[in-house]
Motif scaffolding. Structure first.
Motif, short mmCIF file in Angstrom:
data_model
loop_
_atom_site.label_atom_id
_atom_site.label_comp_id
_atom_site.label_asym_id
_atom_site.label_seq_id
_atom_site.Cartn_x
_atom_site.Cartn_y
_atom_site.Cartn_z
N THR A 178 -29.74 11.50 6.35
CA THR A 178 -28.73 10.45 6.47
C THR A 178 -29.37 9.13 6.90
O THR A 178 -30.33 9.13 7.68
CB THR A 178 -27.64 10.85 7.49
OG1 THR A 178 -26.74 9.73 7.67
CG2 THR A 178 -28.22 11.21 8.85
N ILE B 74 -27.74 6.87 8.61
CA ILE B 74 -26.74 6.38 9.55
C ILE B 74 -27.30 5.26 10.44
O ILE B 74 -26.58 4.31 10.77
CB ILE B 74 -26.19 7.54 10.43
CG1 ILE B 74 -25.08 7.07 11.37
CG2 ILE B 74 -27.30 8.23 11.18
CD1 ILE B 74 -23.84 6.58 10.69
N GLN C 209 -27.13 2.11 8.50
CA GLN C 209 -25.72 1.71 8.38
C GLN C 209 -25.25 1.01 9.66
O GLN C 209 -24.57 -0.02 9.60
CB GLN C 209 -24.85 2.93 8.12
CG GLN C 209 -25.06 3.61 6.78
CD GLN C 209 -24.19 4.84 6.64
OE1 GLN C 209 -23.02 4.83 7.02
NE2 GLN C 209 -24.76 5.91 6.11
N THR D 21 -26.03 6.64 17.73
CA THR D 21 -26.23 7.29 16.43
C THR D 21 -25.45 8.59 16.35
O THR D 21 -24.75 8.87 15.37
CB THR D 21 -27.72 7.55 16.18
OG1 THR D 21 -28.43 6.30 16.22
CG2 THR D 21 -27.95 8.20 14.84
N THR E 60 -22.10 9.61 13.93
CA THR E 60 -22.27 10.62 12.88
C THR E 60 -21.02 11.49 12.83
O THR E 60 -20.72 12.22 13.78
CB THR E 60 -23.51 11.49 13.15
OG1 THR E 60 -24.65 10.63 13.28
CG2 THR E 60 -23.75 12.44 12.00
#
Length: 213
Positions: A84, A86, A89, A103, A107
């Motif tokens: 991922t 993340i 992002q 984080t 998630t």
């Protein structure tokens, strides 16, 4: 069903990381923990702890190396390992570096187990105590702590963590590979890549074709 979350710099990802992945599934199977998936989380702009330096390769390269390893494990071992982005992002959204707590919180999976190495839990004053929101992190996420050569785990600290959240697991008695990304980067700068062990063949090919390190 739990999701294992394994944060790593992956600069580069290596056989030691792969062994942690395999050990995570083996430990879960041996202890009746059902695993839905394991997510690799390459760091984007890490908040560095003492002794660490910024990644030497770009996020996209580190992400793609993780994807190569995850794809190989899915194909060859039939284990649900994915990657991922993340952290990228979150950076794109907020413009600031993410702490591990942020984080994990962002998630969107249930029943999280955060996969970590023993070096964060060793010594009289474990480094984990300096992490941002470490108590909230433990309360909201279980931990799966893996042994690492040369890093004994502080047992009394583990007991303290279990008073916050009983889902603190220490993985013992499984194979370990004594290798670090730091030493591999040094070798990649000074040796032919085909002489270097502890790297997945697909990762070697990626490093060579993209002239990383």
């Amino acid at each position: 069903m739990h999701t294992l979350l394994f944060g790593l710099t992956a600069d580069p990802i290596h056989k030691g990381h792969e062994q942690v992945i395999l050990n995570s599934f083996e430990f879960a199977k041996n202890n009746g923990i059902q695993i839905e998936q394991l997510l690799l989380i390459p760091t984007y702009q890490p908040n560095l702890i003492a002794g660490k330096s910024q990644p030497q390769s770009a996020f996209r390269a580190r992400f793609e190396m993780c994807e190569l390893v995850a794809e190989g494990i899915r194909k060859n071992l039939k284990l649900p390992v994915y990657v991922t982005d993340i952290e990228k992002q979150l950076y794109d959204l907020n413009g600031v570096k993410s702490y591990s707590y942020d984080t994990l919180h962002a998630t969107e999976v249930k029943h999280k187990l955060f996969v970590l190495s023993a070096d964060h839990f060793s010594g009289r004053w474990p480094k984990f105590r300096k992490w941002h929101q470490w108590q909230r992190l433990v309360k909201e996420n279980g931990l799966m702590i893996h042994q690492r050569p040369g890093h004994g785990i502080n047992a009394s600290f583990i007991q303290q963590l279990k008073t916050i959240n009983p889902a603190i697991h220490v993985v013992e008695g499984l194979p370990q590979i004594d290798v670090s990304s730091t030493e591999l980067r040094a070798k990649l700068k000074s040796q032919p890549i085909d002489t270097i062990s502890h790297l997945d063949e697909a990762v070697k090919a990626f490093i060579e074709s993209h002239e990383i390190y």
